[in-house]
Design a protein around this motif. Structure first.
Motif, mmCIF file in Angstrom:
data_model
loop_
_atom_site.group_PDB
_atom_site.id
_atom_site.type_symbol
_atom_site.label_atom_id
_atom_site.label_comp_id
_atom_site.label_asym_id
_atom_site.label_seq_id
_atom_site.Cartn_x
_atom_site.Cartn_y
_atom_site.Cartn_z
ATOM 1 N N LEU A 148 0.188 -47.876 -51.376
ATOM 2 C CA LEU A 148 0.645 -47.804 -52.769
ATOM 3 C C LEU A 148 2.159 -47.710 -52.851
ATOM 4 O O LEU A 148 2.780 -48.355 -53.707
ATOM 5 C CB LEU A 148 -0.009 -46.616 -53.465
ATOM 6 C CG LEU A 148 -1.544 -46.637 -53.544
ATOM 7 C CD1 LEU A 148 -2.060 -45.336 -54.147
ATOM 8 C CD2 LEU A 148 -2.028 -47.832 -54.357
ATOM 9 N N ALA A 149 2.768 -46.911 -51.976
ATOM 10 C CA ALA A 149 4.221 -46.769 -51.984
ATOM 11 C C ALA A 149 4.904 -48.085 -51.636
ATOM 12 O O ALA A 149 5.971 -48.417 -52.170
ATOM 13 C CB ALA A 149 4.653 -45.678 -50.996
ATOM 14 N N SER B 221 -6.849 -49.498 -51.683
ATOM 15 C CA SER B 221 -5.408 -49.467 -51.934
ATOM 16 C C SER B 221 -4.661 -50.724 -51.461
ATOM 17 O O SER B 221 -3.688 -51.123 -52.111
ATOM 18 C CB SER B 221 -4.791 -48.216 -51.300
ATOM 19 O OG SER B 221 -4.961 -48.204 -49.897
ATOM 20 N N PRO B 222 -5.082 -51.392 -50.366
ATOM 21 C CA PRO B 222 -4.368 -52.621 -50.001
ATOM 22 C C PRO B 222 -4.477 -53.717 -51.060
ATOM 23 O O PRO B 222 -3.669 -54.648 -51.065
ATOM 24 C CB PRO B 222 -5.041 -53.056 -48.692
ATOM 25 C CG PRO B 222 -5.639 -51.812 -48.132
ATOM 26 C CD PRO B 222 -6.070 -51.025 -49.326
ATOM 27 N N TYR B 223 -5.470 -53.624 -51.950
ATOM 28 C CA TYR B 223 -5.693 -54.674 -52.946
ATOM 29 C C TYR B 223 -5.219 -54.264 -54.335
ATOM 30 O O TYR B 223 -5.444 -54.991 -55.306
ATOM 31 C CB TYR B 223 -7.181 -55.030 -52.980
ATOM 32 C CG TYR B 223 -7.762 -55.218 -51.600
ATOM 33 C CD1 TYR B 223 -7.326 -56.269 -50.786
ATOM 34 C CD2 TYR B 223 -8.691 -54.321 -51.082
ATOM 35 C CE1 TYR B 223 -7.828 -56.418 -49.509
ATOM 36 C CE2 TYR B 223 -9.192 -54.470 -49.803
ATOM 37 C CZ TYR B 223 -8.758 -55.521 -49.012
ATOM 38 O OH TYR B 223 -9.243 -55.672 -47.733
ATOM 39 N N ALA B 224 -4.570 -53.107 -54.433
ATOM 40 C CA ALA B 224 -4.059 -52.648 -55.722
ATOM 41 C C ALA B 224 -2.853 -53.481 -56.141
ATOM 42 O O ALA B 224 -2.042 -53.901 -55.306
ATOM 43 C CB ALA B 224 -3.674 -51.173 -55.640
ATOM 44 N N THR B 225 -2.715 -53.718 -57.426
ATOM 45 C CA THR B 225 -1.527 -54.395 -57.942
ATOM 46 C C THR B 225 -0.379 -53.397 -57.997
ATOM 47 O O THR B 225 -0.565 -52.183 -57.848
ATOM 48 C CB THR B 225 -1.783 -54.940 -59.349
ATOM 49 O OG1 THR B 225 -2.013 -53.836 -60.234
ATOM 50 C CG2 THR B 225 -2.993 -55.870 -59.366
ATOM 51 N N SER C 60 -0.665 -49.414 -58.528
ATOM 52 C CA SER C 60 -0.042 -48.519 -57.552
ATOM 53 C C SER C 60 0.886 -47.523 -58.245
ATOM 54 O O SER C 60 0.899 -46.332 -57.903
ATOM 55 C CB SER C 60 0.739 -49.338 -56.520
ATOM 56 O OG SER C 60 -0.105 -50.246 -55.850
ATOM 57 N N ARG C 61 1.630 -48.010 -59.220
ATOM 58 C CA ARG C 61 2.562 -47.140 -59.947
ATOM 59 C C ARG C 61 1.817 -46.030 -60.689
ATOM 60 O O ARG C 61 2.286 -44.894 -60.762
ATOM 61 C CB ARG C 61 3.387 -47.981 -60.929
ATOM 62 C CG ARG C 61 4.551 -47.242 -61.562
ATOM 63 C CD ARG C 61 5.401 -48.185 -62.401
ATOM 64 N NE ARG C 61 5.994 -49.243 -61.566
ATOM 65 C CZ ARG C 61 5.625 -50.521 -61.599
ATOM 66 N NH1 ARG C 61 4.669 -50.915 -62.424
ATOM 67 N NH2 ARG C 61 6.206 -51.402 -60.815
ATOM 68 N N GLN C 62 0.649 -46.356 -61.222
ATOM 69 C CA GLN C 62 -0.122 -45.363 -61.966
ATOM 70 C C GLN C 62 -0.863 -44.400 -61.036
ATOM 71 O O GLN C 62 -1.013 -43.215 -61.342
ATOM 72 C CB GLN C 62 -1.135 -46.077 -62.867
ATOM 73 C CG GLN C 62 -0.490 -46.884 -63.986
ATOM 74 C CD GLN C 62 -1.515 -47.698 -64.772
ATOM 75 O OE1 GLN C 62 -2.670 -47.815 -64.364
ATOM 76 N NE2 GLN C 62 -1.079 -48.271 -65.891
#
Length: 530
Positions: free
Chosen positions: A350-351, A304-308, A312-314
């Motif tokens: 993500l938030a 999750s720290p590397y999510a765009t 993250s929105r999805q």
């Protein structure tokens, strides 16, 4: 018997005469019949003559290009002889053919690769030495021939070739792979072609080898790291329709994602993995085998720290749904601490990357100026539900921490009076379980306070505080916010430790199947998370 012995001696003497004439001749090409006589000796019955022929054939090989095919075939015939001494001599002679005629390297390496299945130690050692000699003569052609066995070779040959690469070639790659960049690229391409049908252990072996290359080292362009991710994505089969009953696919997906984590930290995209998990797996999370659920959540958490922002929105709605499922609404419920630890960590990251999604999901209002803020809509029920669950979770976890702390004290007392080694071992096992549970609970408590702080601050910005009951917590969170990085680091480290313990897997090929997917020869991974 005497006549046979006499005939054998005469045959050996005749070969020596052929060899002496060829040695003495200035123009050896004039003595074609002598070399033909040496080759013909391979078809006889005399063991010593065949051994001598195996020595003489490579000595004069380069002088008779017109007989090269017959000479090579003759040595190949000798490596199939029943007599061990003849086979070993022929094997030792094969690399000598290539010193002046390198075009035969591939063909001879191909044959030697098949001979790796020998059960005789002396013969197998001769094969190893012959292959290493050819690798040093022409590493590119030799590796190409060996990897051909990995790609399409017979099963027993393929396994022996992989063992040879692992034990003999990979450890001295710095010596063999010259020029470095060119050969690393060549081997990378060979590995890619060989990965259509591998076990989990084999895939890890090849990926660890590629990771050691300079072309994938520190400071290389991002597209090089992305190339490794794409190889891993291919093994994870992210283009396939997900079947929750296909345990092999689930294991492979989890293992591949774990393998990809270090590359996410180096700038490679995690989008394809996260998108696949969100679309296909999280909607059927309840149907997953229990022992796979935590492994999946750990991987999502540390990714999750590397999510765009788009990822993250999805993904965030699915994470919030699971959070609500596992956060106890009543203070008497016992939550799944390890699940919540991963989910809170994922939620936090993500938030942070898609703040305007949190209003509709849990009433956490962040003003970004975009229509997606949805500030004009009333999500107070979502806020109420989420904060109630947070409050219950905090209280339940605090009570559990008290019990676990007391339990640890009881374990220590019990250990001090334990008399047998078996009793001590059992108590230590319980201590380890208690320590792990405490770690889970402390991380959850720290993160619930952080999330509560976000929620409280967002409400204070939008309107008056809902009540004063959380003011002390908010103040605590403001102080703790400076230590969020420590909490995150601890969770990531523990999650990664858990993955390394769970993802080691078995190297066997039980069942030989990909779970009915009909891929290649059907070589199963057999990772076995336990």
């Amino acid at each position: 018997m005497a006549s046979d012995t006499s005939a054998d001696a005469a045959e050996v003497d005749r070969l020596y005469e052929f060899g002496e004439r060829l040695n003495e001749a200035k123009d050896k090409s004039e003595h074609v019949s002598d070399y033909e006589g040496i080759i013909a000796a391979v078809e006889g019955h005399c063991v010593k003559a065949k051994q001598l022929a195996a020595q003489l054939i490579p000595r004069f090989f380069k002088f008779f290009p017109g007989l090269s095919s017959r000479a090579v075939t003759a040595l190949f015939d000798l490596v199939e002889e029943d007599d061990l001494g003849i086979r070993v001599q022929a094997i030792r002679s094969l690399p000598l053919l290539c010193k002046d005629t390198p075009e035969y390297v591939s063909k001879i390496v191909d044959v030697l690769g098949q001979l790796l299945t020998s059960e005789e130690n002396v013969e197998r050692d001769a094969v190893h030495k012959a292959l290493m000699s050819l690798l040093r003569q022409d590493v590119k052609a030799s590796l190409t021939a060996l990897f051909r066995h990995v790609e399409i070779g017979m099963e027993n040959v393929r396994e022996k070739v992989i063992c040879f690469l692992k034990d003999k070639v990979f450890p001295i790659k710095a010596e063999l792979l010259r020029p470095q960049v060119e050969m690393e690229r060549h081997v990378t391409n060979l590995v890619k072609k060989s990965l259509q049908d591998v076990t989990g252990a084999e895939f890890k072996l090849f990926m660890d080898f590629l990771r050691s290359f300079s072309i994938f080292g520190v400071g290389v362009p991002p597209e090089h790291i992305q190339e490794l991710i794409e190889i891993i994505e291919g093994q994870a089969d992210l283009d396939a329709q997900f079947n929750v009953e296909d345990i092999d696919h689930i294991d492979r997906l989890i293992s591949c994602m774990c393998m990809a984590l270090p590359f996410f930290a180096r700038g490679a995209s995690s989008s394809k993995f996260l998108s696949y998990i969100n679309k296909h797996i999280l909607p059927v999370f309840d149907k997953l085998p229990e022992e796979r659920k935590l492994d999946l959540l750990k991987n999502v958490a540390v990714s999750s720290p590397y999510a765009t922002a788009q990822d993250s929105r999805q993904l965030l709605p699915s994470i919030v749904t699971l959070l609500k499922k596992y956060m106890p609404r009543r203070k008497t419920e016992g939550p799944k601490y390890d699940y919540l630890e991963c989910l809170f960590f994922s939620f936090h990251h993500l938030a942070h990357k898609t703040p305007n999604s949190t209003n509709s999901l849990c009433g956490y209002k962040i003003v970004t100026g975009q229509p997606s803020d949805r500030l004009g809509e009333d999500f107070s029920e979502n806020y109420k539900d989420f904060t109630e669950r947070l409050s219950s979770t905090e209280e339940v976890v605090r009570n559990v921490i008290k019990k676990l702390t007391q339990g640890m004290a009881d374990h220590n007392k019990a250990l001090s009076v334990a008399k047998t080694e078996e009793e001590k071992a059992n108590i230590k096992t319980e201590q380890q379980k208690t320590t792990m549970a405490l770690h889970n609970c402390n991380n959850i408590l720290a993160m619930t306070q952080i999330v509560f702080g976000y929620l409280d601050r967002s409400k204070r910005k939008a309107a008056a505080p809902v009540n004063g009951s959380r003011s002390s917590t908010s103040a605590t969170v403001d102080k703790k916010a400076r230590g969020v990085g420590i909490v995150q680091s601890q969770l990531v480290n523990r999650a990664l430790e858990g993955l390394s313990r769970g993802g080691g897997g078995r190297s066997g090929r039980a069942g030989r199947g990909w779970g009915g997917r009909g891929r290649g020869r059907g070589r199963g991974w057999g990772w076995g998370f336990r």
